[in-house]
Scaffold this active site. Structure first.
Site, PDB file in Angstrom:
ATOM      1  N   LYS B  57      -4.097 -10.200   1.064  1.00  0.00           N
ATOM      2  CA  LYS B  57      -3.032  -9.245   1.421  1.00  0.00           C
ATOM      3  C   LYS B  57      -3.494  -8.347   2.566  1.00  0.00           C
ATOM      4  CE  LYS B  57      -1.097  -9.443  -3.239  1.00  0.00           C
ATOM      5  NZ  LYS B  57      -1.003  -8.817  -4.573  1.00  0.00           N
ATOM      6  N   GLN B 101      -3.141  -4.062  -8.033  1.00  0.00           N
ATOM      7  CA  GLN B 101      -3.350  -5.479  -8.337  1.00  0.00           C
ATOM      8  C   GLN B 101      -3.485  -5.693  -9.844  1.00  0.00           C
ATOM      9  OE1 GLN B 101      -3.340  -8.074  -6.032  1.00  0.00           O
ATOM     10  NE2 GLN B 101      -3.391  -9.373  -7.847  1.00  0.00           N
ATOM     11  N   ASP B 124       5.877  -3.805  -4.520  1.00  0.00           N
ATOM     12  CA  ASP B 124       5.724  -4.957  -5.420  1.00  0.00           C
ATOM     13  C   ASP B 124       6.983  -5.151  -6.268  1.00  0.00           C
ATOM     14  OD1 ASP B 124       3.557  -6.641  -5.242  1.00  0.00           O
ATOM     15  OD2 ASP B 124       2.226  -5.417  -6.480  1.00  0.00           O
TER      16      ASP B 124
END
Lengths: 296, 296
Positions: B57, B101, B124
């Protein structure tokens, strides 16, 4: 052929039973020093149907020992004033649940109003946060119609796990949340959501073990669309003109009841099916809000 | 039989194309006085796979002219300290998007962390409010994998309206949101969501014009489960031991690629299919967050 009572999913009777249970729970809750649940219902304007719905909700609240706080606002109220009223109710410690009856006048953005309600008082379950939590299977207020239907299926002990459930309609208020709820753990059905763009709809509805109809078209579902032995839940409600009826109309659902009932193993009628369960869903949510608050 | 390139949905190539477009858009945005988008990535602990994902990412951010702010926290960090870090990032005016994450260590409640991220920075798309808005078709951040897949279908001009889309899997992150997105206006597919409790799964997957597989089992979908000419999207990624491979394993998806590709009209491979599109989805969301902020 007559339709035996044994295949009718009697929402009216079930709602009565559950509302009695709620009333007992309220009594016990109040007996232990809890406060009566208080539902604030906001009605904007003079739409007849809306008034009827709000009145029905108020009556159900009273039956269950709730306080109901009715707020009737003129149809020309500004958006900002309506939002301010919602904020006032959010801040009001006496209020446990808030509903704003839809539809609202055209000059008001419904989404803004829905989003303004404190999620902790969102007993209609229309706030995006409530919907997101439902999606995730987190504890939340599930909007009253889909919630009422799940209660109906559970109380009638209709097996859902591994069954093919077809939901007709993809509305924000019924079709979409219903599809999600039926698929989630606990219900565990295989779910197909069909809608106006679906091709060869009948080939899919005929696969349904459980058919939930929320398409908003009177008597849309006919017997040839239904599998033998299916469970059929009819969410629609329509006034269909009928000069032979006293009032000049009859209430019909989205399902052609007489013919579909012949094939179904169980079927919810209109009226007296999903409607009373919707109000019951709202009451369960409001009681929960009151209890949550007393624990907070 | 070899599989012709023309039926491959090349996520890797498409991701490159879109990321170049994003880079150009960032350049133009910055040229007009905008700030470079800044994505904060929080990594807790030393899980190898998580570190790989975060690194990928970060690299993609750099390629697109974003700033990336990496926050690496020890696995023993307390839940309260992690939440405090999230609040700090929420308040930080330099940060446009925040991702934490997953998975997180067992002593931390993921739901609390997800809910703590400011929805305006929730690139997200895991916050319940973001999910609820997606359900309602409101403007929001759609979580990266389902969002990446919709971009894939659109760029490859795969018709979805009225098509029967079967989603295998009902996870919060992929299966459930994917089912909703495919059913909504704009995509307009008829959607069936099947999962571990589904009976006679094959009879349903064989009806799919578009089959999206996110069941998390290596090579679960075999040719006999797929209709001739179906479009197949494979979301899974697994390391399968293979002594003939250099690293001792090969990456496999949820689909038995070689045999399913023979029947499919289009198919996304693993690796090089959905994976790169997921990162692309995240980048699109972050750019949008930066632009939204500059307009606020």
């Amino acid at each position: 052929m007559t339709i035996t009572d044994s295949k009718i999913i009697d929402g009216k009777q079930l709602a009565k039973t559950i509302q009695l249970e709620i009333a007992e729970e309220v009594e016990s809750f109040v007996g232990k020093g809890g406060k009566q649940p208080n539902l604030a219902a906001v009605l904007v304007g003079d739409d007849g149907a809306s008034r009827t719905y709000v009145n029905a909700k108020v009556a159900a609240c009273k039956r269950c020992g709730f306080i109901s706080t009715s707020i009737h606002l003129p149809s020309h109220i500004s958006q900002e004033d309506l939002l301010a009223k919602v904020r006032e109710l959010n801040a009001d410690k006496d209020i446990d649940g808030i509903i704003v009856q839809l539809p609202l006048p055209d000059h008001i953005e419904v989404d803004l109003v829905t989003s303004e309600i404190d999620p902790a008082k969102d007993v209609d379950g229309f706030h995006p946060e409530s919907i997101g939590k439902m999606n995730l299977g987190w504890d939340t207020y599930i909007s009253a119609t889909p919630f009422g239907i799940t209660q109906m299926l559970k109380r009638y002990k209709i097996e859902t796990e591994g069954k093919h459930c077809v939901v007709i309609g993809r509305s924000d208020i019924v079709g979409t949340p219903m599809s999600i709820l039926m698929s989630r753990k606990g219900m565990d059905a295989t779910v197909t959501c069909v809608h106006s763009r679906t091709k060869d709809l009948k080939s899919i509805t005929k696969q349904a073990d459980i058919l939930i109809v929320a398409i908003g078209k009177a008597e849309f579902v006919t017997a040839d669309m239904v599998k033998d032995g299916a469970v059929v839940i009819d969410v629609g409600i329509h006034r269909v003109e009928d000069s032979s009826a006293k009032k000049g109309f009859r209430l019909k659902g989205d399902v052609k009841f007489e013919e579909v009932a012949q094939k179904a193993s169980m079927i919810s009628p209109v009226p007296g099916g999903v409607g009373p369960m919707t109000i019951t869903g709202l009451l369960i949510n409001t009681l929960k809000a009151a209890k949550n608050k007393s624990c907070a």
